[in-house]
Each structure stands twice: as structure tokens, then as C-alpha cells.
Design a protein around this motif. Structure first.
Motif, short mmCIF file in Angstrom:
data_model
loop_
_atom_site.label_atom_id
_atom_site.label_comp_id
_atom_site.label_asym_id
_atom_site.label_seq_id
_atom_site.Cartn_x
_atom_site.Cartn_y
_atom_site.Cartn_z
N UNK A 74 0.83 -1.20 0.00
CA UNK A 74 0.00 0.00 0.00
C UNK A 74 0.85 1.23 0.00
N UNK A 75 1.90 1.18 0.79
CA UNK A 75 2.75 2.36 0.83
C UNK A 75 3.45 2.55 -0.52
N UNK A 108 1.64 4.73 -2.92
CA UNK A 108 1.77 6.17 -2.70
C UNK A 108 3.19 6.67 -2.97
N UNK A 132 -2.46 13.20 18.75
CA UNK A 132 -2.84 14.61 18.70
C UNK A 132 -3.90 14.96 19.74
N UNK A 139 6.75 14.69 13.00
CA UNK A 139 6.81 15.62 14.12
C UNK A 139 8.18 15.62 14.79
N UNK A 182 10.55 17.69 12.76
CA UNK A 182 10.16 19.10 12.81
C UNK A 182 10.65 19.73 14.12
N UNK A 189 6.25 6.34 11.32
CA UNK A 189 4.88 6.25 11.79
C UNK A 189 4.80 6.52 13.26
N UNK A 190 3.69 7.09 13.59
CA UNK A 190 3.45 7.50 14.95
C UNK A 190 3.56 6.36 15.96
N UNK A 225 0.15 3.66 2.83
CA UNK A 225 -0.41 4.25 4.05
C UNK A 225 -0.89 5.67 3.77
N UNK A 226 -2.13 5.89 3.96
CA UNK A 226 -2.64 7.23 3.71
C UNK A 226 -2.32 8.13 4.89
N UNK A 282 -4.67 12.24 11.87
CA UNK A 282 -3.77 12.30 13.02
C UNK A 282 -2.39 12.83 12.62
N UNK A 283 -2.01 12.60 11.36
CA UNK A 283 -0.71 13.06 10.90
C UNK A 283 -0.76 14.46 10.30
N UNK A 325 -3.06 16.91 10.88
CA UNK A 325 -3.45 17.99 11.79
C UNK A 325 -2.25 18.61 12.51
N UNK A 370 0.74 18.64 11.60
CA UNK A 370 1.60 19.28 10.62
C UNK A 370 1.11 20.70 10.32
#
Lengths: 382, 641
Positions: free
Chosen positions: A1-2, A5, A138, A307, A310, A374-375, B1-2, B6-7, B9, B11
Motif C-alpha cells: 500500500x505504501x 503512494x 494529537x 513531528x 520538525x 509512523x506515529x 499508508x494514507x 492524526x498526521x 493535523x 503538521x
């Protein structure tokens, strides 16, 4: 899937080198070169004892920076918490093992080197906070409990540093940590509330300051009070700036700053030298170069996909900015003398390596800006 | 992966806030730039009013150093006014040319000129360097005449330091010298060219008092270094004067007497006030030689010479106290109840501990002795036994009470604290356990025990008065209260017994210190001999067959008058062999000078002197105390007791 993209595959060495933000490196080099030049002048036209070592340190630091840039943010994330715990432990050891210099214990001896653990904290605090917000969902960012955790992580080194006592560094930690929380998205309400509480607490802080800190503030508010003591440096520094005028006295022609009465002219007061020799034009150029550095870091930080990266980039920017702000404000008499160097320009190995390490982390984030992270990858442990 | 919400926002939120931060940073830099604009462009004009060549400067004005006096106001350290010529670089002048021109007036050899030019280049445009000091008035006048051709050259008043008493007060007063990089503190005065700081002795310990505080002058100068106008001037505050307890004349006599020995020192205290009335150390040096500029070679030779003239032996020389320490052992024994005034101990000439033999200096033994006899004849076995029963820690505690093993805030910082050994001290120092035999050695002031003559004088004064006498070289300022010394934490009747013993040492027949006796009619002296071993050696060797530097140290401590003590004196003669023969007469003579200088005793001393002339000629053979002889040290592995 990745794959659909088109998420990029791991980078090879050449790709990484190509992705290094070279303009940023040029700006950093320019600042250090200004440092070398000024140190040459401070020494009365000699590479000894400062200019040459400053240049050498910079070259070594650039090597470190590039090496750090090649390491993936994922690896930095893995070491973030251990680094934080270790550096806080080292800071705890300062009162026990520390050597006292000029009335303050800030250094510990490791082998033949004296190490200032508070410098490590700057790096590890950035790492730890960046990691924390990388993993934190978040929705939880502004929940009181999840706000309190990083606050504690910031408060521990702040309190330890205050007890050394080192007001300047403690303030830097606090500003650095809080700014990172702000960037991570913690609600405004906390910051407004905190500012209000701080104003209310000023009398309490005043009573808890050390005598010499209080004297510095008093003298700052009224430099004439003690023109031979603490106010002397500020007055001398101001005269030097005034003597520099618009275009300055010219390279090696600074007279006020070459007075032996101005201490630390190769470290904390180096900006005064620049102001006198190159005048208003010179300091504006220097400030513009710093502004370029800061804006590059801001734009770098925005373009990173995760994040953690960043916040790493922001950490470097905030540190450089706070150093710069406090130092310039100090030597021009805007704030009391607290003993903060001008980043990259002032002589001094520790501050050079701290700043370059932070920029190295930022560079790592930049080089790997498009590598996904990934988170939930590290979510097993906050 | 879309990229889920959560990712995305955080940003977006980050971007908003980062831009905000960037704006804040730019605003911050703007504030700084604005402030600098005001400082450099708007106000800057005030600082550079006419041309770039006119400059504003702040100059710290050097204070005049305070003087040092003896107790009667005799000058020990003073300032001499002179002229010096300085050069302030940074007037765009050709330094070499100026120096060449100057060399027509004053002596400036070429190599010195080159050195000065180098220093001028390094020192920075606004810090003057001293070209020459001690100029004559004529030279100054000539230089001033040439001022227009000599930009940046200035003549000014300077103060040199001189020590009129020379060697006599050298070790006490000390000297001043260039401010070292390390000593540079907050006081900008110390950064002044030519500023000097106390290096040793009173000059060092009282430096901040003597130094005074700097003044400040703000002025404007033109390109030639001429001061156009003074903007503000605040004069410097002259340093305070310091008055010492020493009587320079007495000190001179004492020092002359001590100078008969190669290396020796004497400390004399007023036991009621703790004032040091004389403090002599031989060999010594003349501080005038040092401040008037000695060559580096001379300095190095002095500092590293084997006889160490720079060492103030009276406060920093450390010696085993030898038998003088027996008063401490006795006191500790009485306090702990292991001996009493009546208790007798038999001395067979040796004391056995396990398989180890500890000998008395008198190999045939003293027979049965009580405390007073043991002190008088300085029997070692008596004190071995006492120390053995006491243990080292009780002995050490008493030594501390008597003032050993510590330094005093007396006006000379170059003190050595010596050593009062304890079990924990030895573990810390050598990482080895305490041996029983070492307690015995400590009991007779040998082994690890180390003391300075100053400490021995304090010990004697404390025994003599029963008070915690604290020595000082600084005279009380008028209005300051007389020091009241607290009573020692010991029983007065025990002290009396010790004093009786010390009296017997000097005055009873067979006492080891009879050489300290003064002429009939003069005040009675009480004291204790000491002979401390310097090197290990076999018992058969005699003192005179040894190299000088391996011979024993001779010590003597005393106080007088014995019935109402006023002065305590301690003397150490390095390698003087025997305390009773060498150090006791030294102390006797010094005590004599002191009493003669004291109005209360002067008459009595004068009367006694007349009588003395006859008795002087009859040299008595003296029962001399010999040093402890023993074979080697106790074996290290074996833990005795």
C-alpha cells in the motif's frame, strides 16, 4: 500500500550527501569565519591564542555535524530518552564532583576534559521532547496530564541548573522547552495562564535569587550605582558601541574594546568588538546572517514530514535564537549580564559543539525529511 | 499508508506556529537592531563628537597602598614616590620611533625597546604600558618637553614599595608583586598596569585592606593622547594602614641571635593576648631585593635553594615535636586517668610491645619515676606506657585542644597545618591500619606527628595559661575589645602538675633544660626540651658522625615567668642535634630580650645581668637528652594492639 503512494525507499550515502542543506552550512561557516576574524583582532592581530583554535574547532564540529546528518532520525529517536536520563544524572553529579569556578559549580572532570553537563541537556532535552510529541496522539497533546509530563522533564534540569547557580542557562532550558511545547501544539490557554502566573511570582523569584544575581539586576536597572563593579562592563561596552558609530573604526582599529578593562572580550563580549570595529553596518550584517540561519531553519522544519524531525529542527533554531537574543541584549545593556556566548562567533568549545550538534540533528531531520516515520512505531514507551 | 488526520493535523498546526515563531524571531532581531541603531547612530554621535580621532575613555585611578607599622609605629612597609613614563598605543604613532627618541633621555637598550614594542602591540590601544620607572625629575622634565613629538607618551607619579627593616621583617611583612592571571578578580584596579598585589606575609593576608579602592575618571582625549577635558572624576581611596604586634627592635635582636644557627626559627607570643612579639626564621631574605626587581635567575636560585630562604620556617616549617610533645601526652594521660601525679612507672631503658622493643633515650633506664620526674628527665618509657594506655585518638584529641594540627588566622597565610595523626587519618593517607607501635612513637612526638614552631608556641602558651590562646600578628585597633580566650576544656589542677614538671625541667637538678635558666634574679623559666629524629638509623651511630642534614632537630619550648606566665617561646634548630644544648640557650636568650623590652621586667633583668657576669664563666656540663634509638620501624604487616 505504501508503495502505491510512492513512499521513498531508504537513502544511500550519495543521496544523503546530496540532500544536505548546503546553504545552511555556508551560513554557519560565515558566522564562524566572522568569529575567527574577530578573535584575530582581539588578540591584537594574531591567530594565537584564540582565532586558530576557533577555526580548528569549527572544522572538527563540521565533521561531527555531517556525520550526524547521515544518521537516520529513527536512530536518534531510539537514543532520545536514555540520553536525557544520562545527562540529567550527570547534572545531578555536578554538586558532588563539580569543580568550582568563579563562585559557581558547573563543570565536572571526565578524563582530561572538563565537561559541562548542562550543555548535554540542551541536546537531550530537544531529543526527548521531540520524541515525546512524535509518539503522543494529537488528541492528547493538550490534556493536563500530558502537558504536565514534559513540564516536569523541563523543570528538572532547570531547577538543577539554577542551583549551580547558572541563571542564563536555566532560562535557556525553560524557553527552549516551552517553545518546543508550543510548536508541538499545546493549547494557547496554558501559555497565557503560565505567563500570568509568572508575573504573579516575580516577587517570589526575586527573594530566591543569589546575591550576585540580584546585584547584577540592580546594577542593570541603575548602572551608575556601581560603575566600578558590575556596571563597569556594561558602561564600557556601551561606550564601545557608541565609538563604533555607523561604519565602525575598521578592522583591528577597535580601541574601546581592546581596553583590558573589558573582560571576556573573546567570549561573551565579542559582539562589542564587532560593534566597535565594524559599526552599525557590521552588526546589522551579522544580524541579517543570523536571520538567514533562523529562517532557513524555520523553512526546513516546516518541510519535514514527521513531528520528531520538525521539532529537532526547531530545537536548533530556538537555541541559536535565544543565545543570540540574550547575548546581544546583554552586551548592549538591555538585560543584565548573565554570561551567555554569541553562538558560533564567541570563542569556546562547549557552546560551539552544542550548537553544531543541534544543527547536526536538524540536518539529519532534513536529509531524511521524506522518510516516513509512523506515529505508533515507538508507541510502546512514551 | 494514507496520511490520516492524526498526521495532517499536527503538521498544519506546526506550520502555523513555526511561522509565528519565525515572525517573533525576526521581530526580536528587529528590536535588537533598533536598540543598536540608537546606541551607535543616534547616541553614538555623543561619543564621537568631533572626529574619529577623538576618543572617550574611562580610566581607573590606582589607589595608594596602605602602610605597615610595627607596634610602636616604626615603618615596616611604605611607598616611595617616583616618576614613571608610560606609553599608550593606539594614537597611530610609530612605537619604535617614539622609543628611539626616548632612549636619548633615558636608558633604553635596543633589546628592551624591542620587548616594549612587542608588549605595546599586544596590550591593546588604550592600555598604557610602563616603559620605565624610577625616573629622576630632570628626565621627567626633558620628556615633557618632547611631548609633542611623542604621541601617547606620558609621565606620571608612581609609587614603589620599600621595606625599611629589610631581612628583619621579611618573612612577616612579605612583599608585593605583579598580579597573576589567576588573581584577577572583579576589582578592575587589579588590571591596571604596574598594579601589584601582596604575595606573601602581611602584604598578602591584608591585601584587600591595604589595597584601597580605585577611583574613576572619564575623559576625552585627542589623537595625540592629550586629555581634552575631564568629564567626571572620582578619586581613589587610599588603602588602610596595618599595625603589627611585632616590636621591630626586639625582632631584630631575636633574629640576630637565631642567625647564629644555619637553619632555625623562633616564635614568641604574649600569652595573655596571643600577640606574636617576635617571629624569626633563618635563613631569610630581604623583600626590598624582590620588589626592586631581581633578575629571573636570582629569583629562581632563591626559590629553589636547598636552604629555602623563602620558606617561613616559623609558621610553615614542619618538624616532629619530639619530647616537647610529652606535655600533651601527659595532659591526655591525666585527663583520661591512665596516669596521676603520684603514679610511678619503672623505666628499664626499654618498653616491650609484642615482640617489638621501644627504647628510652637513656639505654640504662631511669628507674622508677613519677610524672614530674618523667618530664624533668624526659623519660621515653614513661610516655610510651602512657600513650599505649591512652590510644592514638585520645592523644590526638588533646593535641588538637593544645592547638596542634591547625592553621591560624593570624596574618600570615603561608602556614602549614602539620599533622596530628589519628586512625582515620592514616587510613585516608596511606590506606593502612594504625599500628600500636605508632601510638608509642606519637606519645614522644615522633612518628607521624608534625608541628610548626608557631603551633608549639601556642601549645606552650595554652599549657601556661589554661586558655585557648590564639596567635595573631595584627595589633588590635583602638576601640576593639581585648581578646578573651576561653578556658581550655581540661582540669586546672592537671595543668598545674604539668607546669610543675616543666618548671623542674629547667630549674631542678638533673633537668634536661637547665641551659634555659636565666641569671639569678631574673624571672624563672619553665620549658621542655625536644630532640627529634630526622632519619632512621642504627643505634650505634653517634650524632657527630652523621652528615649535617641527617642530624636530629633540636627543639625547646618555654614560658616565663614560671609563676605568672607572660611570654611563651618555641625554637627549632634544624639539625641542631640536641634540644637541651642548642635550642634551650637560644630560647633563654630570646626570652631575655623579650623581658628586657617589657617595661614590667626591664629593671629586674638589668639587676640580674650584673650578677650574671660571674656565673657565666662557669660552664656547666649538662645532662644531655639523647634521641630515641630504635632498630627500624615496627613491621608494617603486623598489627600491634
Amino acid at each position: 500500500m505504501s508503495n502505491l503512494l510512492g513512499a521513498p525507499a531508504a537513502l544511500n550515502f550519495t543521496q544523503k550527501i546530496l540532500r544536505v542543506h548546503w546553504p545552511l552550512l555556508i551560513v554557519v561557516t560565515a558566522l564562524s569565519a566572522i568569529g575567527v576574524m574577530t578573535l584575530y583582532s582581539v588578540a591584537g592581530g594574531s591567530f594565537e591564542p584564540w582565532a586558530e583554535r576557533h577555526a580548528l574547532r569549527f572544522l572538527v564540529a563540521v565533521g561531527v555535524l555531517l556525520a550526524m546528518a547521515l544518521v537516520t532520525p529513527r536512530s536518534w529517536m531510539a537514543v532520545a530518552y536514555p540520553a536525557y536520563v544520562l545527562s540529567v544524572a550527570a547534572l545531578c553529579l555536578v554538586p558532588v564532583l563539580g569543580a568550582e569556578a568563579l563562585g559557581a559549580k558547573r563543570w565536572i572532570q571526565v578524563g582530561g576534559f572538563s565537561v559541562q553537563p548542562s550543555e548535554f541537556i540542551k541536546v537531550s532535552l530537544v531529543l526527548a521532547l521531540a520524541r515525546y510529541y512524535q509518539v503522543l496522539p494529537t488528541a492528547k497533546i493538550s490534556k493536563p496530564f500530558y502537558v504536565a509530563l514534559p513540564l516536569v522533564a523541563i523543570a528538572v534540569p532547570v531547577i538543577l541548573t539554577l542551583r549551580q547557580p547558572d541563571l542564563g542557562t536555566a532560562a535557556l532550558f525553560a524557553i527552549l522547552g516551552l517553545t518546543m511545547m508550543f510548536l508541538a501544539g499545546v493549547s494557547w490557554i496554558y501559555f497565557l495562564g503560565g505567563a500570568g502566573a509568572l508575573v504573579a511570582a516575580i516577587p517570589l523569584i526575586w527573594t530566591n535569587l543569589h546575591d550576585y544575581q540580584r546585584r547584577r539586576i540592580e546594577v542593570f536597572l541603575d548602572p551608575e550605582k556601581d560603575p566600578l563593579g558590575a556596571g563597569y562592563h556594561i558602561a564600557q561596552s556601551k561606550i564601545a558601541f557608541g565609538a563604533g558609530g555607523v561604519s565602525g573604526r575598521g578592522f583591528m582599529q577597535g580601541t574601546q574594546s581592546q581596553l583590558d578593562f573589558l573582560p571576556e572580550k573573546h567570549t561573551d563580549f565579542i559582539f562589542t568588538m564587532i560593534g566597535e570595529e565594524w559599526g552599525f553596518v557590521g552588526v546589522v550584517v551579522l544580524l541579517v546572517i543570523f536571520a538567514c540561519l533562523l529562517m532557513m531553519l524555520i523553512s526546513m522544519s516546516i518541510s519535514v514530514q514527521h513531528q520528531f524531525g520538525r521539532l529537532l529542527v526547531s530545537g536548533a533554531g530556538v537555541t541559536v535564537f535565544v543565545y543570540l537574543l540574550i547575548n546581544v541584549a546583554m552586551v548592549t545593556g538591555l538585560v543584565p549580564v548573565v554570561g551567555v556566548p554569541l553562538p558560533l562567533v564567541s570563542y569556546g568549545g562547549t557552546s560551539m559543539f552544542t550548537v553544531m550538534t543541534l544543527i547536526g540533528l536538524a540536518m539529519s531531520a532534513h536529509v531524511h525529511a521524506r522518510q516516513p516515520m509512523r506515529r505508533d512505531e515507538f508507541s510502546t514507551m512514551l | 499508508m494514507a496520511l490520516n488526520n492524526d498526521d495532517l493535523e499536527p503538521k498544519r498546526l506546526f506550520k502555523r506556529r513555526a511561522l509565528l515563531l519565525g515572525a517573533a524571531q525576526l521581530a526580536g532581531l528587529g528590536v535588537l537592531a533598533n536598540h543598536l541603531h540608537r546606541l551607535q547612530v543616534v547616541d553614538g554621535r555623543r561619543f564621537a563628537p568631533i572626529a574619529d580621532t577623538n576618543r572617550f575613555s574611562m580610566q581607573v585611578l590606582a589607589p595608594v597602598r596602605g602602610q605597615i607599622f610595627d607596634r610602636f609605629g616604626r615603618v615596616l612597609a611604605k611607598n616611595v614616590e617616583g616618576f614613571r613614563v608610560t606609553l599608550t598605543p593606539g594614537f597611530g604613532q610609530d612605537v619604535n620611533k617614539s622609543l628611539a627618541l626616548l632612549s636619548r633621555i633615558i636608558v633604553l637598550p635596543k633589546d628592551k625597546r624591542a620587548k616594549l614594542a612587542l608588549r605595546a602591540r599586544r596590550s591593546g590601544p588604550d592600555s598604557p604600558i610602563i616603559i620605565a620607572d624610577g625616573l629622576t625629575f630632570e628626565e621627567v622634565a626633558e620628556i615633557n618637553l618632547l611631548t609633542p613629538q611623542l604621541p601617547g607618551i606620558q609621565t606620571e607619579l608612581s609609587y614603589g614599595r620599600t621595606y625599611p627593616q629589610g631581612n628583619v621583617m621579611g618573612h612577616i611583612v612579605g612583599y608585593i608583586g605583579q598580579v597573576s592571571e589567576r588573581a584577577l578578580g572583579d576589582d578592575p584596579v587589579l588590571r591596571l598596569p604596574g598594579m601589584r598585589i601582596g604575595k606573601t606575609g602581611i602584604e598578602r593576608s591584608q591585601d584587600t585592606r591595604l589595597r584601597g579602592s580605585g577611583g574613576l575618571r572619564k575623559f576625552e582625549v585627542d589623537a595625540r593622547g592629550r586629555i581634552l577635558r575631564n568629564l567626571e572624576e572620582r578619586p581613589a581611596n587610599t588603602g588602610a594602614d596595618v599595625v603589627l604586634t611585632i616590636d621591630a627592635d626586639l625582632q631584630r635582636r631575636v633574629l640576630q641571635r637565631v642567625s647564629n644557627e644555619r637553619r632555625a626559627s623562633v616564635v614568641a607570643l604574649d600569652v595573655r593576648t596571643g600577640e606574636v612579639v617576635a617571629l624569626a626564621s633563618v635563613p631569610n631574605y630581604n623583600p626590598d631585593d624582590i620588589v626592586s626587581g631581581i633578575t629571573e635567575q636570582t629569583w629562581k636560585r632563591m626559590a629553589s635553594a636547598a636552604q629555602k630562604p623563602m620558606l617561613n620556617r616559623a609558621v610553615a616549617g614542619i618538624y616532629p615535636p619530639g619530647s616537647t610533645f610529652k606535655m600533651v601526652t601527659a595532659m591526655a594521660g591525666l585527663e583520661a586517668g591512665v596516669i596521676s601525679a603520684r603514679k610511678r612507672i619503672r623505666c628499664s631503658g626499654q618498653f616491650k610491645l609484642a615482640k617489638q622493643k621501644f627504647r628510652c633515650w637513656k639505654r640504662s633506664g631511669h628507674g622508677s619515676l613519677n610524672l614530674q620526674e618523667a618530664l624533668k628527665r624526659s623519660c621515653d618509657v614513661f610516655f610510651y606506657e602512657t600513650a599505649h594506655q591512652l590510644g592514638i585518638d585520645k592523644l590526638a584529641a588533646m593535641a588538637k585542644i593544645m592547638g596542634l594540627g591547625q592553621v591560624y588566622d593570624c596574618g600570615i597565610e603561608e602556614q602549614n597545618s602539620g599533622v596530628v595523626p589519628t586512625e582515620t587519618w592514616k587510613i585516608g593517607r596511606f590506606n593502612r591500619g594504625w599500628l600500636g607501635g605508632e601510638t608509642l612513637l606519637a606519645g614522644i612526638g615522633q612518628g607521624y606527628v608534625l608541628t610548626t614552631p608557631l603551633q608549639l608556641a601556642v601549645m606552650t602558651a595554652r599549657i601556661a595559661t589554661g586558655r585557648t590562646v590564639v596567635p595573631t600578628l595584627l595589633r588590635r585597633e583602638s576601640g576593639e575589645d581585648k581578646p578573651v580566650f576561653a578556658d581550655l576544656d581540661v582540669r586546672e589542677d592537671f595543668l598545674r602538675q604539668i607546669r610543675k614538671g616543666l618548671d623542674a625541667v629547667v630549674n631542678a637538678p638533673g633537668g634536661t633544660g637547665k641551659n634555659a635558666r636565666m641569671a639569678a634574679g631574673a624571672p624563672r623559666v619553665a620549658g621542655k626540651t625536644g630532640t627529634s629524629q630526622v632519619t632512621r638509623r642504627s643505634s650505634q651511630q653517634s650524632q657527630s658522625s652523621l652528615e649535617w642534614k641527617e642530624r636530629d632537630h633540636a627543639l625547646f619550648v618555654a614560658y616565663a615567668p614560671a609563676d605568672n606566665p607572660r611570654y611563651a617561646v618555641a625554637a627549632v634548630v634544624e639539625h641542631g642535634e640536641v634540644g637541651g644544648r642548642i635550642a634551650a640557650p637560644l630560647v633563654r636568650d630570646c626570652l631575655g630580650y623579650i623581658l628586657e623590652a617589657d617595661a614590667e621586667f626591664a629593671g629586674q633583668m638589668l639587676a640580674a645581668k650584673d650578677q650574671k657576669i660571674n656565673s657565666e664563666n662557669i660552664e656547666e656540663t649538662v645532662a644531655v637528652e639523647k634521641p630515641v634509638r630504635r632498630r627500624g620501624r615496627p613491621r608494617k604487616k603486623r598489627r600491634l594492639q
